[in-house]
Design an enzyme around this catalytic site. Structure first.
Site, PDB file in Angstrom:
ATOM      1  CB  THR A  14      -0.938  -0.020   1.226  1.00  9.72           C
ATOM      2  OG1 THR A  14      -1.895  -1.061   1.031  1.00  9.72           O
ATOM      3  CG2 THR A  14      -1.664   1.283   1.430  1.00  9.72           C
ATOM      4  CB  THR A  91       0.545  -3.532   6.422  1.00 13.50           C
ATOM      5  OG1 THR A  91      -0.752  -3.532   5.822  1.00 13.50           O
ATOM      6  CG2 THR A  91       1.182  -2.161   6.339  1.00 13.50           C
ATOM      7  CG  ASP A  92      -2.431  -7.423   3.430  1.00 10.08           C
ATOM      8  OD1 ASP A  92      -2.880  -6.619   4.260  1.00 10.08           O
ATOM      9  OD2 ASP A  92      -2.929  -7.579   2.297  1.00 10.08           O
TER      10      ASP A  92
END
Ligand code: ASP
Length: 330
Positions: A14, A91-92
């Site tokens: 992101t 970030t996942d």
């Protein structure tokens, strides 16, 4: 402090996303240099940045080959004299990639992993602030010996304890059992206490990737799916209820599987250890450890899976794996 050198590796996520005209959704598109250009204040730091445009992928699409190549590239940067490294990514999967990098890195230079919960097209995008904080952290001698840490929202978390605890909140990253190692304010690292010792297992992840299954205990499961999965695995992580408990219907399968491959017992809760010697019913922690399962200590299921993956990829025997969990999962 003399001029410090920090290597930056961008992987996508992101933090590097912009709107795709075809789908209308955001996709990884920005280069490492474009990320840095969005944070002009970095130029005022006494830090020399070495930029590596490494991957442009969503966090979910990173794999062991990417991370193994990244660990090698980071090691090269340290050999070339860098004082620290920053990895920007989705970030996942940060809670997993950071721990994998931590396991593979034996040196003292810190690796700081960061990302963003709000993409650059959104008001309040957090990428630039997180990138600035990550560079400051990677350059700060206070983090020498910390291994890999995750920096988001001005908090510094150990790779071993950090979890993504919310799917959208800008304050998504927490260390449920311990809290953060420290924070950044006024452009400096402030640690809450001394850094804990850590264990690393550097070495290549070569050859056939081991297939490590992760099975979570859930209410009323009769164990049929566990048996099917166990047969296909080179190693298994059993994410049990509470302090290490599974339905009685799992016991025979787990005992049989543990006689063939390493089976790690962890809690599905992700906060607190599995016990060793309290409960005595079939499927309790005491019962399962007595049947050959390996104690996963304080590691959560995702991190236990990565440690087991690394150890199997390095060809370690089951007794060595048990010893490695004893030292790493305290
Ligand atoms: N889906 C994104 C990723 O992991 C989420 C993020 O970066 O926050 O690539």
């Amino acid at each position: 402090m003399s001029t410090r050198t920090v290597a930056i590796f961008s992987l996508g996520g992101t933090i590097a996303m912009t709107t795709d005209p075809v789908t209308g959704g955001v996709v990884p598109a920005l280069s490492a240099q474009e990320l840095l250009d969005a944070v002009p204040v970095l130029r005022r730091l006494d830090v020399d940045l070495r930029v590596h445009d490494f991957r442009r992928l969503p966090g979910a699409s990173l794999g062991f080959d990417d991370l193994s190549a990244l660990a090698d590239a980071v090691a090269d940067a340290f050999r070339a004299g860098c004082d620290g490294a920053v990895v920007t990514q989705g970030t996942d999967t940060i809670e997993e990639t950071a721990f994998l990098l931590d396991l593979l890195h034996a040196g003292d230079q810190p690796i700081v992993v960061t990302g963003a919960m709000r993409n650059p097209t959104q008001p309040g995008a957090d990428g630039p602030a997180n990138l600035q904080a990550a560079v400051i952290a990677a350059a700060d001698p206070a983090l020498r010996g910390a291994g890999t840490v995750v920096v988001l929202g001005d908090e510094i978390h150990a790779a071993r304890t950090v979890r993504k605890s919310h799917s959208t909140s800008p304050a998504a990253f927490t260390s449920p059992a311990t809290g953060p190692l420290g924070r950044l304010y006024e452009g400096r690292v402030h640690l809450h206490g001394p850094l804990a010792p850590r264990t690393a297992f550097p070495g290549p992840l070569t050859g056939r990737a081991p297939r490590v299954g992760l099975y979570t205990a859930t209410l009323g499961d009769d164990g049929t799916l566990l048996a099917a999965m166990a047969d296909a695995c080179d190693g298994l992580v059993m994410a049990a209820f509470g302090a290490g408990h599974v339905p009685g219907s799992f016991v025979a399968t787990l005992e049989r599987t543990a006689s063939r491959i390493p089976v790690i017992l962890v809690s599905r809760i992700g906060n607190g250890p599995v016990l060793e010697a309290t409960y005595g019913f079939p499927g309790s922690e005491k019962d399962l450890l007595g049947r050959g399962l390996i104690h996963g200590g304080h590691l959560d299921a995702y991190k236990a899976r990565l440690l087991l993956h690394v150890l199997l990829a390095q060809g370690r025997r089951t007794d060595e794996i048990a010893a490695a969990f004893r030292t790493t999962a305290r």
